[in-house]
Write an enzyme that holds these catalytic residues in place. Structure first.
Site, mmCIF file in Angstrom:
data_model
loop_
_atom_site.group_PDB
_atom_site.id
_atom_site.type_symbol
_atom_site.label_atom_id
_atom_site.label_comp_id
_atom_site.label_asym_id
_atom_site.label_seq_id
_atom_site.Cartn_x
_atom_site.Cartn_y
_atom_site.Cartn_z
ATOM 1 C CE LYS A 1 -2.929 -2.458 3.393
ATOM 2 N NZ LYS A 1 -3.460 -2.154 4.734
ATOM 3 N N GLY A 2 2.318 1.163 0.234
ATOM 4 C CA GLY A 2 2.992 2.194 0.482
ATOM 5 C C GLY A 2 3.167 3.147 -0.857
ATOM 6 C CD GLU B 1 8.354 -0.720 -3.025
ATOM 7 O OE1 GLU B 1 7.009 -0.304 -2.923
ATOM 8 O OE2 GLU B 1 8.642 -1.885 -2.567
ATOM 9 C CG ASP B 2 6.841 2.070 -0.041
ATOM 10 O OD1 ASP B 2 7.584 1.182 -0.422
ATOM 11 O OD2 ASP B 2 6.244 2.022 0.768
ATOM 12 C CG ASP C 1 15.103 -1.264 4.095
ATOM 13 O OD1 ASP C 1 16.160 -1.011 4.459
ATOM 14 O OD2 ASP C 1 14.337 -1.684 5.082
ATOM 15 C CE LYS D 1 15.184 2.700 5.453
ATOM 16 N NZ LYS D 1 14.814 1.944 6.304
ATOM 17 C CG PHE E 1 11.133 2.223 10.419
ATOM 18 C CD1 PHE E 1 11.486 1.035 9.678
ATOM 19 C CD2 PHE E 1 9.882 2.728 10.993
ATOM 20 C CE1 PHE E 1 10.119 0.369 9.133
ATOM 21 C CE2 PHE E 1 8.891 1.851 10.532
ATOM 22 C CZ PHE E 1 8.842 0.866 9.605
ATOM 23 C CB VAL E 2 11.582 7.089 6.974
ATOM 24 C CG1 VAL E 2 12.640 7.654 7.347
ATOM 25 C CG2 VAL E 2 11.581 5.995 5.746
ATOM 26 C CG ASP F 1 2.788 0.566 7.037
ATOM 27 O OD1 ASP F 1 3.589 0.269 6.484
ATOM 28 O OD2 ASP F 1 2.236 -0.374 7.994
ATOM 29 N NE ARG G 1 -0.441 1.779 4.956
ATOM 30 C CZ ARG G 1 0.608 1.093 4.608
ATOM 31 N NH1 ARG G 1 1.521 1.331 3.730
ATOM 32 N NH2 ARG G 1 0.488 -0.130 4.909
HETATM 33 P P1 IMP Z 1 12.751 -4.167 0.859
HETATM 34 O O1 IMP Z 1 12.244 -5.537 0.245
HETATM 35 O O2 IMP Z 1 13.603 -4.514 2.244
HETATM 36 O O3 IMP Z 1 13.556 -3.471 -0.153
HETATM 37 O O4 IMP Z 1 11.626 -3.331 1.595
HETATM 38 C C1 IMP Z 1 10.474 -2.838 0.568
HETATM 39 C C2 IMP Z 1 9.450 -2.599 1.708
HETATM 40 O O5 IMP Z 1 9.806 -2.753 3.024
HETATM 41 C C3 IMP Z 1 9.067 -1.214 1.174
HETATM 42 O O6 IMP Z 1 8.190 -1.391 0.278
HETATM 43 C C4 IMP Z 1 8.353 -0.929 2.342
HETATM 44 O O7 IMP Z 1 6.855 -1.142 2.427
HETATM 45 C C5 IMP Z 1 8.831 -1.502 3.718
HETATM 46 N N1 IMP Z 1 9.855 -0.635 4.296
HETATM 47 C C6 IMP Z 1 11.234 -0.749 4.202
HETATM 48 N N2 IMP Z 1 11.860 0.159 4.933
HETATM 49 C C7 IMP Z 1 11.024 0.952 5.676
HETATM 50 C C8 IMP Z 1 10.661 2.024 6.461
HETATM 51 O O8 IMP Z 1 11.920 2.614 6.831
HETATM 52 N N3 IMP Z 1 9.766 2.653 6.720
HETATM 53 C C9 IMP Z 1 8.493 2.018 6.460
HETATM 54 N N4 IMP Z 1 8.431 0.785 5.529
HETATM 55 C C10 IMP Z 1 9.727 0.192 5.128
HETATM 56 MG MG MG Z 2 6.477 -1.055 -0.250
#
Ligand code: IMP
Ligand code: MG
Length: 179
Positions: free
Chosen positions: A42-43, A97-98, A101, A129, A150-151, A157, A163
């Site tokens: 949903k991000g 994508e939001d 990470d 990030k 962590f944002v 969220d 959100r």
């Molecule tokens: P990844 O698979 O670790 O790259 O993470 C991707 C998903 O994790 C993102 O689409 C976010 O929904 C969530 N996420 C990662 N870091 C954060 C953060 O700092 N705050 C909130 N959601 C996060």
């Molecule tokens: Mg996401």
């Protein structure tokens, strides 16, 4: 500022100005083509809707919902919870994508979307990030590179809250539950 935040990392004005630039860049890159935005729920919702308003070429939109996170920690396992409604074969697809990470979500997305035979496939993320990356993913468009914090806000969220904030902020340590 929301009472649960320790700081605002990116203001509403900065977000909107950067999204305007991204919209221009994307519109010129895909000029003469029809773009398919695939938003990762949903991000993505606030970012995607503001970005969409700043794209001037023909664009259609679809969504996918994935799961890999609960609370603050990634489980590392990505699953599709809700799939696209459209066939993206032969389309110019831009994933929206939001935040990237660890990169696990985007790596799954790239593999999953590639099997459907799009004409082109790129990633647009509001936040990057890089310090947390576990798998390398090629990001074509990125709003802001942020530090390892962590944002929340602007779609992002923590346990389904925050959100709605129109800016990106860092949560106070006292608000984050350690489990
Ligand atoms: P990844 O698979 O670790 O790259 O993470 C991707 C998903 O994790 C993102 O689409 C976010 O929904 C969530 N996420 C990662 N870091 C954060 C953060 O700092 N705050 C909130 N959601 C996060
Ligand atoms: Mg996401």
């Amino acid at each position: 500022m929301h009472k649960d935040l320790q700081e605002v990392l990116i203001s509403e004005d900065k977000l909107q100005a950067r999204i305007k630039q991204l919209g221009l860049e994307i519109s010129s890159s895909y000029k003469g083509r029809c773009l398919t935005l695939v938003g990762v729920l949903k991000g993505c919702v606030l970012f995607l809707s503001d970005l969409l308003k700043n794209i001037s070429i023909d664009t259609n939109v679809d969504f996918i919902m994935l799961s890999s996170y609960s609370g603050k920690q990634s489980t590392g396992v990505v699953r599709t919870i809700l799939d696209l409604k459209q066939n993206i074969e032969g389309r110019d697809v831009l994933i929206v994508e939001d935040i990237v990470d660890s990169g696990l979500t985007m790596s799954y997305m790239l593999k999953n979307m590639t099997t459907r035979g799009p004409r082109s496939l790129e990633i647009c993320t509001m936040l990057d990030k890089p310090s947390c990356r576990r798998v390398k993913v090629p990001i074509k468009y990125s709003g802001f590179v942020i530090p390892n914090k962590f944002v929340v806000g602007y779609g992002l969220d923590y346990n389904e809250l925050y959100r709605n904030l129109p800016y990106i902020g860092v949560l106070k340590k006292s608000v984050i539950k350690v489990d």
